[in-house]
Design an enzyme around this catalytic site. Structure first.
Site, PDB file in Angstrom:
ATOM      1  N   THR A 197       0.823  -1.218   0.000  1.00 11.32           N
ATOM      2  CA  THR A 197       0.000   0.000   0.000  1.00 11.32           C
ATOM      3  C   THR A 197       0.853   1.263   0.000  1.00 11.32           C
ATOM      4  O   THR A 197       0.443   2.292  -0.540  1.00 11.32           O
ATOM      5  CB  THR A 197      -0.970   0.029   1.190  1.00 11.32           C
ATOM      6  OG1 THR A 197      -0.248   0.084   2.422  1.00 11.32           O
ATOM      7  CG2 THR A 197      -1.881  -1.192   1.180  1.00 11.32           C
ATOM      8  N   TYR A 232      -0.712  12.259   6.851  1.00 10.21           N
ATOM      9  CA  TYR A 232       0.571  11.604   6.577  1.00 10.21           C
ATOM     10  C   TYR A 232       1.723  12.607   6.554  1.00 10.21           C
ATOM     11  O   TYR A 232       2.833  12.300   6.987  1.00 10.21           O
ATOM     12  CB  TYR A 232       0.492  10.793   5.284  1.00 10.21           C
ATOM     13  CG  TYR A 232       0.034   9.382   5.541  1.00 10.21           C
ATOM     14  CD1 TYR A 232       0.940   8.354   5.707  1.00 10.21           C
ATOM     15  CD2 TYR A 232      -1.316   9.084   5.677  1.00 10.21           C
ATOM     16  CE1 TYR A 232       0.524   7.061   5.980  1.00 10.21           C
ATOM     17  CE2 TYR A 232      -1.755   7.796   5.952  1.00 10.21           C
ATOM     18  CZ  TYR A 232      -0.823   6.793   6.108  1.00 10.21           C
ATOM     19  OH  TYR A 232      -1.235   5.509   6.401  1.00 10.21           O
ATOM     20  N   VAL A 246      -3.712   4.830   0.277  1.00 14.98           N
ATOM     21  CA  VAL A 246      -5.147   4.630   0.543  1.00 14.98           C
ATOM     22  C   VAL A 246      -5.326   3.119   0.674  1.00 14.98           C
ATOM     23  O   VAL A 246      -5.899   2.451  -0.192  1.00 14.98           O
ATOM     24  CB  VAL A 246      -6.013   5.227  -0.588  1.00 14.98           C
ATOM     25  CG1 VAL A 246      -7.491   5.210  -0.185  1.00 14.98           C
ATOM     26  CG2 VAL A 246      -5.584   6.655  -0.899  1.00 14.98           C
ATOM     27  N   HIS A 247      -4.849   2.586   1.802  1.00 17.13           N
ATOM     28  CA  HIS A 247      -4.606   1.160   1.969  1.00 17.13           C
ATOM     29  C   HIS A 247      -5.743   0.268   1.467  1.00 17.13           C
ATOM     30  O   HIS A 247      -5.552  -0.610   0.621  1.00 17.13           O
ATOM     31  CB  HIS A 247      -4.371   0.837   3.453  1.00 17.13           C
ATOM     32  CG  HIS A 247      -3.369   1.694   4.119  1.00 17.13           C
ATOM     33  ND1 HIS A 247      -2.024   1.658   3.821  1.00 17.13           N
ATOM     34  CD2 HIS A 247      -3.502   2.611   5.121  1.00 17.13           C
ATOM     35  CE1 HIS A 247      -1.367   2.501   4.595  1.00 17.13           C
ATOM     36  NE2 HIS A 247      -2.248   3.090   5.388  1.00 17.13           N
ATOM     37  N   ASP A 248      -6.942   0.476   2.026  1.00 16.89           N
ATOM     38  CA  ASP A 248      -8.034  -0.470   1.805  1.00 16.89           C
ATOM     39  C   ASP A 248      -8.501  -0.500   0.353  1.00 16.89           C
ATOM     40  O   ASP A 248      -8.935  -1.538  -0.160  1.00 16.89           O
ATOM     41  CB  ASP A 248      -9.211  -0.131   2.723  1.00 16.89           C
ATOM     42  CG  ASP A 248      -8.851  -0.234   4.193  1.00 16.89           C
ATOM     43  OD1 ASP A 248      -7.803  -0.823   4.507  1.00 16.89           O
ATOM     44  OD2 ASP A 248      -9.613   0.291   5.024  1.00 16.89           O
TER      45      ASP A 248
END
Length: 318
Positions: A197, A232, A246-248
């Site tokens: 990610t 961040y 935007v990990h997910d």
């Protein structure tokens, strides 16, 4: 035939992007969202999930409230990086303000067990949150794993942590639940950790282009990602100016085009006992344990393809 999926979320900011991509893609059939504690308490994550679905005119997607505390107690006390940093990246002033739909009465774990027991078509399970609901459902009926064609989960880290030096937040919040999931025997389990990610970052220039398309999903996504970039920049700079992962959402991008991830099979175990590395995702990249792989792990990602998939889905989705 569109892939049928269940999203298990602790909506925050990146979960919101994942929900919108899953709901708007013409290639996916989002049959439900289940909610769990994590980025916020479970009442807040449930409320946020309903608001996101209503914002994209998908209030027909049912939402089931899940568990609000870990599957197993956390035995070690750490400086709580999660609480100090979480609200910077996942603020309570969520940019999607209203909703009209309501959570379903059936508890999420009960619904998961009943739905997977009764499934006549296999379902894709996408947990992008602590794995509390999933572990509880497996414990109630281990046979439900046979109804799942693929698990694509966001969590863990091989080379870096975020909530502690060793561990990623989704796994660290409930490592015993994660251990249950990794040992459950799913036919295919894909892990999307921080290693991937943090390669699929989004910039302010890209959020401006997203907002310019004018769709409700794109405008909301731009505002949400800009919140993440601010966070961040403050607590965990990516190394590129004014960017954030935007990990997910990367899990949904993988379902749309698997080429977005660099995936390989490895043996993965979760540390549930060490006070120094509690919650660490141990990826045996050299097979030192001489054990069969139980997981496909993404240790890299294609940022250009990810941004293209996100842009097209949010600006052109149904």
């Amino acid at each position: 035939m569109n892939r049928r999926l269940i999203l298990d979320v602790d909506t925050g900011t990146d979960d919101a992007i994942a929900i919108m991509m899953a709901g708007l893609s013409p290639d996916l059939d989002l049959i439900a969202c289940t909610t769990v504690w994590g980025n916020h308490d479970v009442d807040t994550t449930t409320e946020n999930t309903l608001r996101v679905l209503d914002h994209i005119d998908h209030s027909d997607v049912p939402v089931y409230r899940g568990l609000g505390k870990p599957y197993a107690p956390i035995p070690f006390l750490f400086p709580d990086y999660a609480d100090s940093d979480r609200t910077i990246v996942h603020p309570h002033d969520f940019p999607i303000a209203s909703r009209t739909s309501d959570v379903r009465a059936t508890p999420a774990v009960e619904w998961l067990v009943e739905t997977l027991r009764a499934a006549t078509e296999r379902v894709t399970l996408v947990p992008v949150a602590p794995l509390t609901n999933i572990a509880a459902a497996i414990t109630l009926d281990p046979r439900i794993v046979d109804a799942v064609d693929e698990v694509v989960l966001m969590g863990g880290a091989h080379a870096l942590g975020n909530v502690t030096p060793a561990a990623e937040a989704n796994i660290w919040h409930d490592p015993v639940a994660a251990d249950v999931v990794f040992q459950a025997g799913f036919e295919r389990l894909v892990l999307v950790p921080l290693d991937a990610t943090h390669e699929a970052i989004v910039s302010l220039d890209q959020t401006r282009a997203l907002r310019a398309t004018g769709t409700p999903a794109a405008v909301a996504a731009a505002a949400i990602i800009e919140q993440r970039i601010t966070g961040y920049n403050e607590i965990l700079p990516t190394g590129a100016a004014d960017t954030a992962p935007v990990h997910d959402a990367l899990c949904i991008a993988y379902l749309l085009d698997p080429a977005v991830l660099d995936v390989a099979p490895y043996r993965v175990q979760i540390d549930t006992v060490s006070p120094l590395s509690f919650g660490k995702t141990i990826v045996d990249v050299d097979n030192r344990a001489r054990s069969a792989a139980n997981c496909h792990v993404a240790l890299g990602a294609d940022a250009t393809l990810f941004n293209d998939l996100m842009f097209r889905t949010l600006s052109e989705g149904r």
